[in-house]
Design an enzyme around this catalytic site. Structure first.
Site, mmCIF file in Angstrom:
data_model
loop_
_atom_site.group_PDB
_atom_site.id
_atom_site.type_symbol
_atom_site.label_atom_id
_atom_site.label_comp_id
_atom_site.label_asym_id
_atom_site.label_seq_id
_atom_site.Cartn_x
_atom_site.Cartn_y
_atom_site.Cartn_z
ATOM 1 N N ASN A 217 0.877 -1.182 0.000
ATOM 2 C CA ASN A 217 0.000 0.000 0.000
ATOM 3 C C ASN A 217 0.908 1.224 0.000
ATOM 4 O O ASN A 217 1.466 1.585 1.026
ATOM 5 C CB ASN A 217 -0.886 -0.046 1.256
ATOM 6 C CG ASN A 217 -1.711 1.214 1.436
ATOM 7 O OD1 ASN A 217 -1.793 2.051 0.538
ATOM 8 N ND2 ASN A 217 -2.325 1.351 2.600
ATOM 9 N N TRP A 218 1.037 1.831 -1.162
ATOM 10 C CA TRP A 218 1.983 2.958 -1.283
ATOM 11 C C TRP A 218 1.435 4.240 -0.678
ATOM 12 O O TRP A 218 2.144 5.236 -0.568
ATOM 13 C CB TRP A 218 2.347 3.190 -2.758
ATOM 14 C CG TRP A 218 3.108 2.062 -3.386
ATOM 15 C CD1 TRP A 218 3.552 0.912 -2.776
ATOM 16 C CD2 TRP A 218 3.537 1.962 -4.751
ATOM 17 N NE1 TRP A 218 4.213 0.111 -3.679
ATOM 18 C CE2 TRP A 218 4.215 0.740 -4.908
ATOM 19 C CE3 TRP A 218 3.400 2.799 -5.870
ATOM 20 C CZ2 TRP A 218 4.759 0.318 -6.121
ATOM 21 C CZ3 TRP A 218 3.945 2.386 -7.092
ATOM 22 C CH2 TRP A 218 4.618 1.165 -7.206
ATOM 23 N N LYS A 219 0.165 4.241 -0.322
ATOM 24 C CA LYS A 219 -0.481 5.433 0.235
ATOM 25 C C LYS A 219 -0.225 6.645 -0.686
ATOM 26 O O LYS A 219 -0.101 6.475 -1.903
ATOM 27 C CB LYS A 219 -0.017 5.679 1.670
ATOM 28 C CG LYS A 219 -0.171 4.410 2.523
ATOM 29 C CD LYS A 219 -0.012 4.624 3.989
ATOM 30 C CE LYS A 219 -0.195 3.306 4.710
ATOM 31 N NZ LYS A 219 -0.123 3.439 6.164
ATOM 32 N N HIS B 1 -9.535 1.101 4.828
ATOM 33 C CA HIS B 1 -8.264 1.319 5.529
ATOM 34 C C HIS B 1 -8.505 2.268 6.708
ATOM 35 O O HIS B 1 -9.328 3.190 6.604
ATOM 36 C CB HIS B 1 -7.228 1.901 4.564
ATOM 37 C CG HIS B 1 -5.861 1.927 5.164
ATOM 38 N ND1 HIS B 1 -5.463 2.902 6.048
ATOM 39 C CD2 HIS B 1 -4.816 1.065 5.048
ATOM 40 C CE1 HIS B 1 -4.218 2.635 6.450
ATOM 41 N NE2 HIS B 1 -3.807 1.531 5.854
ATOM 42 N N GLU C 178 -6.922 4.695 7.768
ATOM 43 C CA GLU C 178 -6.738 6.119 7.459
ATOM 44 C C GLU C 178 -7.993 6.686 6.792
ATOM 45 O O GLU C 178 -8.370 7.835 7.027
ATOM 46 C CB GLU C 178 -5.490 6.299 6.578
ATOM 47 C CG GLU C 178 -4.222 6.099 7.404
ATOM 48 C CD GLU C 178 -3.015 5.579 6.633
ATOM 49 O OE1 GLU C 178 -3.001 5.641 5.393
ATOM 50 O OE2 GLU C 178 -2.085 5.094 7.311
ATOM 51 N N GLU D 186 -5.403 -4.947 10.554
ATOM 52 C CA GLU D 186 -4.403 -3.899 10.771
ATOM 53 C C GLU D 186 -4.708 -3.162 12.072
ATOM 54 O O GLU D 186 -5.546 -2.246 12.092
ATOM 55 C CB GLU D 186 -4.419 -2.899 9.614
ATOM 56 C CG GLU D 186 -4.062 -3.520 8.281
ATOM 57 C CD GLU D 186 -3.483 -2.490 7.312
ATOM 58 O OE1 GLU D 186 -2.413 -2.745 6.771
ATOM 59 O OE2 GLU D 186 -4.101 -1.425 7.130
ATOM 60 N N GLY E 294 2.324 2.374 10.686
ATOM 61 C CA GLY E 294 3.261 3.481 10.494
ATOM 62 C C GLY E 294 3.925 3.950 11.777
ATOM 63 O O GLY E 294 4.516 5.020 11.820
ATOM 64 N N SER F 209 3.389 -2.013 10.321
ATOM 65 C CA SER F 209 4.835 -2.042 10.548
ATOM 66 C C SER F 209 5.470 -3.400 10.270
ATOM 67 O O SER F 209 6.376 -3.828 10.988
ATOM 68 C CB SER F 209 5.157 -1.557 11.970
ATOM 69 O OG SER F 209 4.715 -0.223 12.137
ATOM 70 N N GLY G 186 2.787 -1.124 4.261
ATOM 71 C CA GLY G 186 2.819 0.299 3.946
ATOM 72 C C GLY G 186 4.250 0.748 3.685
ATOM 73 O O GLY G 186 4.821 0.520 2.614
HETATM 74 P P1 PGA Z 1 2.771 0.336 7.620
HETATM 75 O O1 PGA Z 1 1.316 0.516 6.984
HETATM 76 O O2 PGA Z 1 3.337 -0.956 7.065
HETATM 77 O O3 PGA Z 1 3.542 1.539 7.175
HETATM 78 O O4 PGA Z 1 2.584 0.261 9.101
HETATM 79 C C1 PGA Z 1 0.466 -0.576 6.791
HETATM 80 C C2 PGA Z 1 -0.838 -0.109 6.193
HETATM 81 O O5 PGA Z 1 -1.319 0.968 6.564
HETATM 82 O O6 PGA Z 1 -1.425 -0.785 5.319
#
Ligand code: PGA
Length: 251
Positions: A9-11, A96, A98, A168, A174, A213, A234
């Site tokens: 997931n490149w966000k 997600h 976010e 998640e 993150g 993470s 991520g």
């Molecule tokens: P992260 O994000 O690996 O940077 O913790 C995971 C995600 O939000 O899908």
């Protein structure tokens, strides 16, 4: 046996130049990975660029979000499922944390989007997970069950054989704080058992990714848990060496 699935997931990261480098590196290194499913989910505006730049059929493309409206129309700023499919997406990340926390997506909206994705044969990667407060106040399972129930009541349990679930924990995204393999396994088993209460065959088949993470140095232990079938990655998916190492850990 479930086939492991790792998605990046490149966000909202990247530029044409950085994505060109990342995809070229993935092109040259993906042959090191065994028989798992792999996807990358770029920002929507780069989906076509990635699909033109990817020179391997071992990596599929996913979107990070999608319009709730099933048909095209006057919805400024949105992309429909048909458009995603048209540009080569096989997957779409939905719900997600976010999107839930920053953009206020509700369980009902996430469920409606899952139904729209399924109706066009785009595989939803349905994200569920609890905040630290929810974990510490003992309502973790209730929160995850509610997130799942919204989708189950919208599409039915049988449709979950075409859904990927990503557990998640919000506090691990993150932050560099990973759920321990035992903590993650506990929730994955909870999810699978919950689904099994409704349809055992579907529960046995459904892919449940862990996200939060995941890094090359914790991936092997996480992915060796019986109910963890890969990861939604991520930060580490923006580095080809790290992403490939995580894919190898799932293989
Ligand atoms: P992260 O994000 O690996 O940077 O913790 C995971 C995600 O939000 O899908």
């Amino acid at each position: 046996m479930r086939k492991a699935f790792v998605a990046g997931n490149w966000k909202m990261h990247g530029s044409k130049a950085s994505i060109m480098t990342l995809v070229s590196d993935l092109n040259s290194k993906v042959s090191e990975v065994g028989a798992i499913d792999i996807a990358v989910c770029p920002p929507a505006i780069y989906i076509d660029f990635v699909s033109r730049t990817l020179a391997t059929d071992k990596i599929s493309i996913g979107a990070q979000n999608m319009a709730i409206e099933p048909e095209q129309g006057a919805f400024t700023g949105e992309q429909s499922v048909a458009m995603l499919k048209d540009m080569g997406c096989n997957y779409v990340v939905l719900g997600h944390s976010e999107r839930r926390a920053i953009y206020g997506e509700t369980d009902a909206e996430v469920a409606a989007k899952v139904a729209v994705a399924l109706s066009s044969n785009v595989t939803p990667i349905l994200c569920v997970g609890e905040t630290l407060d929810e974990r510490e106040s003992g309502v973790m399972e209730q929160v995850i069950a509610t997130q799942l129930d919204a989708v189950i009541s919208e599409v039915g349990i049988d449709a979950f054989d075409k859904v990927v679930i990503a557990y998640e924990p919000v506090w691990a995204i993150g932050t560099g704080k990973t759920a321990s393999p035992a903590q993650a396994q506990e929730v994955h088993a909870f999810i699978r058992t919950k689904l099994a209460g409704l349809n055992a065959a579907v529960a046995e088949k459904v892919i449940i990714q862990y996200g939060g993470s995941v890094k090359p140095d914790n991936a092997v232990e996480l992915f060796s848990q019986p109910d963890i079938d890969g990861g939604l990655i991520g930060g580490a998916s923006l580095n080809a060496d790290d992403f490939i190492a995580i894919c190898k850990a799932a293989g």
